[in-house]
Design a protein around this motif. Structure first.
Motif, short mmCIF file in Angstrom:
data_model
loop_
_atom_site.label_atom_id
_atom_site.label_comp_id
_atom_site.label_asym_id
_atom_site.label_seq_id
_atom_site.Cartn_x
_atom_site.Cartn_y
_atom_site.Cartn_z
N LEU A 1 23.78 72.61 -29.03
CA LEU A 1 22.77 71.70 -29.19
C LEU A 1 21.70 71.96 -28.02
O LEU A 1 22.05 71.75 -26.92
N VAL A 2 20.37 72.57 -28.54
CA VAL A 2 19.40 73.00 -27.63
C VAL A 2 18.13 72.15 -27.63
O VAL A 2 17.68 71.75 -28.85
N CYS A 3 17.64 71.88 -26.28
CA CYS A 3 16.29 71.15 -26.21
C CYS A 3 15.63 71.76 -25.18
O CYS A 3 15.99 72.17 -23.98
N ALA A 4 14.45 72.20 -25.48
CA ALA A 4 13.46 72.84 -24.65
C ALA A 4 14.11 74.15 -24.00
O ALA A 4 13.93 74.36 -22.86
N GLY A 5 14.91 74.88 -24.69
CA GLY A 5 15.51 75.93 -24.19
C GLY A 5 16.87 75.72 -23.61
O GLY A 5 17.45 76.72 -22.97
N LYS A 6 17.27 74.55 -23.29
CA LYS A 6 18.48 74.22 -22.55
C LYS A 6 19.59 73.71 -23.39
O LYS A 6 19.31 72.94 -24.37
N VAL A 7 20.61 73.91 -23.21
CA VAL A 7 21.94 73.60 -23.71
C VAL A 7 22.11 71.98 -23.39
O VAL A 7 22.48 71.86 -22.09
N VAL A 8 22.25 71.20 -24.30
CA VAL A 8 22.26 69.67 -23.87
C VAL A 8 23.71 69.30 -24.12
O VAL A 8 24.14 68.15 -23.94
N CYS A 9 24.21 70.03 -25.25
CA CYS A 9 25.86 69.69 -25.62
C CYS A 9 26.43 70.92 -26.35
O CYS A 9 25.71 71.76 -26.75
N VAL A 10 27.65 71.16 -26.04
CA VAL A 10 28.48 72.07 -26.97
C VAL A 10 29.41 71.14 -27.54
O VAL A 10 30.29 70.43 -27.07
N ALA A 11 29.41 71.61 -28.95
CA ALA A 11 30.24 70.99 -29.93
C ALA A 11 31.22 71.91 -30.66
O ALA A 11 30.76 72.94 -31.27
N THR A 12 32.51 71.71 -30.32
CA THR A 12 33.30 72.61 -31.06
C THR A 12 34.17 71.70 -31.97
O THR A 12 34.74 70.68 -31.44
N SER A 13 34.44 72.05 -33.20
CA SER A 13 34.91 71.05 -34.21
C SER A 13 35.72 71.99 -35.26
O SER A 13 35.71 73.07 -35.32
N THR A 14 36.71 71.15 -35.98
CA THR A 14 37.28 71.78 -37.16
C THR A 14 36.90 70.61 -37.95
O THR A 14 36.92 69.45 -38.16
N VAL A 15 36.19 71.15 -39.35
CA VAL A 15 35.75 70.32 -40.64
C VAL A 15 36.65 70.67 -41.93
O VAL A 15 36.79 72.16 -41.99
N THR A 16 37.09 69.70 -42.44
CA THR A 16 37.73 69.98 -43.64
C THR A 16 36.98 69.29 -44.84
O THR A 16 36.44 68.12 -44.84
N LEU A 17 36.82 70.05 -45.87
CA LEU A 17 35.97 69.83 -47.22
C LEU A 17 36.91 69.46 -48.16
O LEU A 17 37.63 70.51 -48.54
N THR A 18 36.50 68.23 -48.92
CA THR A 18 37.55 68.21 -49.99
C THR A 18 36.84 67.68 -51.44
O THR A 18 37.35 67.18 -52.27
N SER A 19 35.44 68.01 -51.20
CA SER A 19 34.65 67.89 -52.59
C SER A 19 33.52 68.75 -52.66
O SER A 19 33.10 69.36 -51.85
N PRO A 20 33.18 69.15 -54.08
CA PRO A 20 32.21 70.61 -54.07
C PRO A 20 30.93 69.97 -53.60
O PRO A 20 30.17 71.02 -53.18
N VAL A 21 30.50 68.58 -53.42
CA VAL A 21 29.37 68.35 -52.90
C VAL A 21 29.18 68.55 -51.48
O VAL A 21 28.24 69.14 -50.82
N ALA A 22 30.23 67.92 -50.78
CA ALA A 22 30.29 68.44 -49.40
C ALA A 22 30.67 69.75 -48.91
O ALA A 22 29.49 70.09 -47.98
N GLU A 23 31.21 70.73 -49.94
CA GLU A 23 31.19 71.84 -49.72
C GLU A 23 29.83 72.84 -49.78
O GLU A 23 29.48 73.64 -48.94
N ARG A 24 28.90 72.21 -50.73
CA ARG A 24 27.53 72.93 -51.03
C ARG A 24 26.75 72.49 -49.87
O ARG A 24 25.98 73.48 -49.16
N LEU A 25 26.75 71.44 -49.36
CA LEU A 25 25.83 70.78 -48.18
C LEU A 25 26.32 71.43 -47.11
O LEU A 25 25.38 71.92 -46.30
#
Length: 203
Positions: free
Chosen positions: A80-104
């Motif tokens: 997550l970058v603001c004015a060229g500087k990293v303000v947060c690093v987010a590392t995640s694992t995401v699980t999708l179990t619906s076609p709507v969530a998959e598309r989005l």
């Protein structure tokens, strides 16, 4: 066990974070309690746009539409970058179990928070851990938490690489040049790609 208590009644609202490090500030506690709306809060705090810059995204095979019987997973990291500087690093694992969530998430490429907002549901939020530590000359604060809603769940590790950002605000943003390589990069590889990420991906 999750250590956040978010309760309300007709007369009051209470958010309790009983195991929060004793030196956290009010603005830090607001960010640590964010439930899928961290970018909005950071944008409000800095009064500037927050941009999402992908670092990596490893997605399991999409042989069928996402469903409870055929979950699609992705391990990912973004800055997550603001004015060229990293303000947060987010590392995640995401699980999708619906076609709507998959598309989005995979086709329209909405970030996690915006995907949940587009799904139009309030996520279940569990704050699993909060740490403060010093990396080099910077004071970090990090949290691990989960967000779950119908068809979509994520376990997320977020690192705010310099707590001075919450004290100095715009002055912090404007000083020096971005140092992407040094932001959270001096820690071990096991931190860069947490073990639970690789274990959660289905190949």
């Amino acid at each position: 066990m999750p250590f956040v208590v978010d309760s309300y009644n007709t007369a009051s609202t209470s958010v309790q974070l009983p195991y929060m490090p004793s030196d956290t500030t009010g603005i830090e506690r607001i960010m640590l309690a964010a439930q899928g709306d961290l970018q909005r809060l950071l944008s409000t705090f800095f009064a500037r746009p927050i941009f999402v810059e992908p670092v990596y995204a490893d997605t399991s095979p999409r042989l069928h539409s996402a469903s409870p019987d055929y979950a699609i997973t992705q391990s990912r990291r973004v800055h997550l970058v603001c004015a060229g500087k990293v303000v947060c690093v987010a590392t995640s694992t995401v699980t999708l179990t619906s076609p709507v969530a998959e598309r989005l998430f995979l086709d329209d490429k909405f970030p996690i928070g915006q995907t949940i907002r587009k799904l139009g549901q309030s996520p279940r939020f569990s704050l699993l851990n909060v740490e403060t530590l010093t990396v080099g000359t910077k004071r970090e604060i990090r949290r691990t938490y989960t967000l779950e809603t119908e068809g979509f769940s994520a376990e997320i590790l977020e690192v705010f690489p310099d707590r001075d950002m919450f004290i100095r605000g715009e002055a912090w943003l404007l000083e020096g040049q971005p140092e992407r390589d040094s932001t959270c990069a001096s820690v071990t590889e096991s931190y860069l790609r947490p073990e639970w990420l690789s274990l959660s991906v289905v190949h």
